[in-house]
Scaffold this active site. Structure first.
Site, PDB file in Angstrom:
ATOM      1  N   LYS A  13       0.816  -1.220   0.000  1.00 20.88           N
ATOM      2  CA  LYS A  13       0.000   0.000   0.000  1.00 20.88           C
ATOM      3  C   LYS A  13       0.850   1.272   0.000  1.00 20.88           C
ATOM      4  O   LYS A  13       0.591   2.186  -0.774  1.00 20.88           O
ATOM      5  CB  LYS A  13      -0.922   0.042   1.235  1.00 20.88           C
ATOM      6  CG  LYS A  13      -1.992  -1.033   1.270  1.00 20.88           C
ATOM      7  CD  LYS A  13      -2.974  -0.776   2.402  1.00 20.88           C
ATOM      8  CE  LYS A  13      -2.344  -0.805   3.777  1.00 20.88           C
ATOM      9  NZ  LYS A  13      -1.833  -2.135   4.201  1.00 20.88           N
ATOM     10  N   ARG A 151      11.366  -1.419  10.779  1.00 23.16           N
ATOM     11  CA  ARG A 151      10.346  -0.908  11.697  1.00 23.16           C
ATOM     12  C   ARG A 151      10.219  -1.814  12.914  1.00 23.16           C
ATOM     13  O   ARG A 151      10.278  -3.023  12.792  1.00 23.16           O
ATOM     14  CB  ARG A 151       8.987  -0.838  10.979  1.00 23.16           C
ATOM     15  CG  ARG A 151       8.659   0.530  10.435  1.00 23.16           C
ATOM     16  CD  ARG A 151       7.473   0.510   9.514  1.00 23.16           C
ATOM     17  NE  ARG A 151       6.278  -0.134  10.076  1.00 23.16           N
ATOM     18  CZ  ARG A 151       5.092  -0.173   9.451  1.00 23.16           C
ATOM     19  NH1 ARG A 151       4.959   0.399   8.271  1.00 23.16           N
ATOM     20  NH2 ARG A 151       4.068  -0.773   9.997  1.00 23.16           N
ATOM     21  N   ARG A 162      -0.582  -8.702  13.496  1.00 19.92           N
ATOM     22  CA  ARG A 162      -1.119  -7.702  12.562  1.00 19.92           C
ATOM     23  C   ARG A 162      -1.948  -8.384  11.474  1.00 19.92           C
ATOM     24  O   ARG A 162      -2.992  -7.875  11.072  1.00 19.92           O
ATOM     25  CB  ARG A 162       0.013  -6.895  11.932  1.00 19.92           C
ATOM     26  CG  ARG A 162       0.557  -5.827  12.884  1.00 19.92           C
ATOM     27  CD  ARG A 162       1.929  -5.347  12.484  1.00 19.92           C
ATOM     28  NE  ARG A 162       1.949  -4.685  11.188  1.00 19.92           N
ATOM     29  CZ  ARG A 162       3.058  -4.488  10.486  1.00 19.92           C
ATOM     30  NH1 ARG A 162       4.225  -4.901  10.944  1.00 19.92           N
ATOM     31  NH2 ARG A 162       3.007  -3.866   9.334  1.00 19.92           N
TER      32      ARG A 162
HETATM   33  P1  ADP Z   1       0.837  -1.684   7.619  1.00 23.08           P
HETATM   34  O1  ADP Z   1      -0.062  -1.193   6.543  1.00 23.08           O
HETATM   35  O2  ADP Z   1       2.133  -2.155   7.093  1.00 23.08           O
HETATM   36  O3  ADP Z   1       0.176  -2.669   8.521  1.00 23.08           O
HETATM   37  P2  ADP Z   1       0.744   0.992   8.829  1.00 23.08           P
HETATM   38  O4  ADP Z   1       1.967   1.804   8.716  1.00 23.08           O
HETATM   39  O5  ADP Z   1      -0.415   1.364   7.998  1.00 23.08           O
HETATM   40  O6  ADP Z   1       1.226  -0.515   8.591  1.00 23.08           O
HETATM   41  O7  ADP Z   1       0.241   0.978  10.360  1.00 23.08           O
HETATM   42  C1  ADP Z   1       1.079   0.589  11.430  1.00 23.08           C
HETATM   43  C2  ADP Z   1       0.289   0.469  12.717  1.00 23.08           C
HETATM   44  O8  ADP Z   1      -0.316   1.747  13.049  1.00 23.08           O
HETATM   45  C3  ADP Z   1      -0.912  -0.493  12.655  1.00 23.08           C
HETATM   46  O9  ADP Z   1      -0.518  -1.838  12.899  1.00 23.08           O
HETATM   47  C4  ADP Z   1      -1.808   0.080  13.765  1.00 23.08           C
HETATM   48  O10 ADP Z   1      -1.357  -0.286  15.048  1.00 23.08           O
HETATM   49  C5  ADP Z   1      -1.615   1.579  13.622  1.00 23.08           C
HETATM   50  N1  ADP Z   1      -2.621   2.172  12.698  1.00 23.08           N
HETATM   51  C6  ADP Z   1      -2.372   2.739  11.476  1.00 23.08           C
HETATM   52  N2  ADP Z   1      -3.514   3.153  10.878  1.00 23.08           N
HETATM   53  C7  ADP Z   1      -4.522   2.823  11.731  1.00 23.08           C
HETATM   54  C8  ADP Z   1      -5.942   2.946  11.695  1.00 23.08           C
HETATM   55  N3  ADP Z   1      -6.588   3.493  10.622  1.00 23.08           N
HETATM   56  N4  ADP Z   1      -6.664   2.491  12.755  1.00 23.08           N
HETATM   57  C9  ADP Z   1      -6.066   1.939  13.830  1.00 23.08           C
HETATM   58  N5  ADP Z   1      -4.736   1.778  13.913  1.00 23.08           N
HETATM   59  C10 ADP Z   1      -3.962   2.206  12.892  1.00 23.08           C
END
Ligand code: ADP
Ligand code: ZN
Length: 205
Positions: A13, A151, A162
């Site tokens: 993404k 990360r 996750r």
């Molecule tokens: P990825 O898409 O690789 O899982 P992200 O960078 O989008 O990672 O998100 C990392 C972490 O941030 C998520 O695992 C969650 O804990 C938190 N997070 C990000 N966006 C949201 C959201 N829309 N709602 C709740 N938690 C979020």
């Protein structure tokens, strides 16, 4: 243009979001990046979010929805925006419907067994935000000069959680947007350029 990128952790993404946003001149809104910026600045929100993120759980809907509401009124969103990592729950998607209309939700599909390998091998650039497979720059340097790092939440234990949280809370959004006639699906198990081209073709088709 108002878009959402759906897809499991590791689906690509972030990489696609940067390309699609610059292709159409719209803002790239990553709630994950926004939270990591809060953590780096050691704000109260960042301190609260850090332990949740490191466990692979989701930050509360209220906090995320508040963050997004403040973000989409900024001037760079005037021509549109692309959400990356939001919405992540049905509750967030319903709150978003009250704020604005979305043109398309694009689901990037990657076979489940590819995801763990992809995330565990992911390295990030602190300077430009790019993500790479570790094999792309084994010496650990980004072309921009940044020193690549892993990360904190990209370790195998957190990744498993996750993916579980994704299946339980976020995957239902695919049906949510399908029933609203807003869903586009692309194959994410292909090169970055190929995936980008398929997204553009479906958006413009
Ligand atoms: P990825 O898409 O690789 O899982 P992200 O960078 O989008 O990672 O998100 C990392 C972490 O941030 C998520 O695992 C969650 O804990 C938190 N997070 C990000 N966006 C949201 C959201 N829309 N709602 C709740 N938690 C979020
Ligand atoms: Zn870089």
């Amino acid at each position: 243009m108002r878009l959402i990128l759906l897809g499991a952790p590791g689906a690509g993404k972030g990489t696609q979001a940067a390309r699609i946003a610059s292709r159409y001149g719209i803002a790239h809104i990553s709630t994950g990046d926004m939270l990591r910026a809060e953590i780096r600045s050691e704000t109260p929100l960042g301190l609260m979010a850090k332990s949740i993120i490191d466990r692979g759980e989701l930050v509360s809907d209220d906090v995320i929805i508040g963050m997004v509401k403040n973000r989409i009124v900024m001037p760079d969103c005037a021509r549109g925006f692309l959400f990356d990592g939001f919405p992540r729950t049905i509750e967030q998607a319903e709150a978003l419907e009250d704020i604005c209309n979305i043109d398309y939700a694009i689901d990037i599909e990657v076979p489940f067994d590819r995801l763990i390998e992809r995330i565990s091998s992911r390295r990030m650039c602190p300077k430009c935000g790019s993500a790479y497979h570790v094999s792309a720059h084994p010496e650990g340097l980004c072309p921009c000069g940044g020193k690549l790092y892993q990360r904190d939440d990209d370790n195998e234990e957190t990744v498993k959680n996750r993916l579980e949280v994704y299946g339980e809370k976020t995957a239902p959004l695919i049906e949510f947007y399908r029933t609203r006639g807003r869903l586009l699906t692309v194959n994410g198990d292909a090169s970055v350029d190929t995936v980008e081209a398929e997204i553009a073709r479906k958006l413009e088709g």
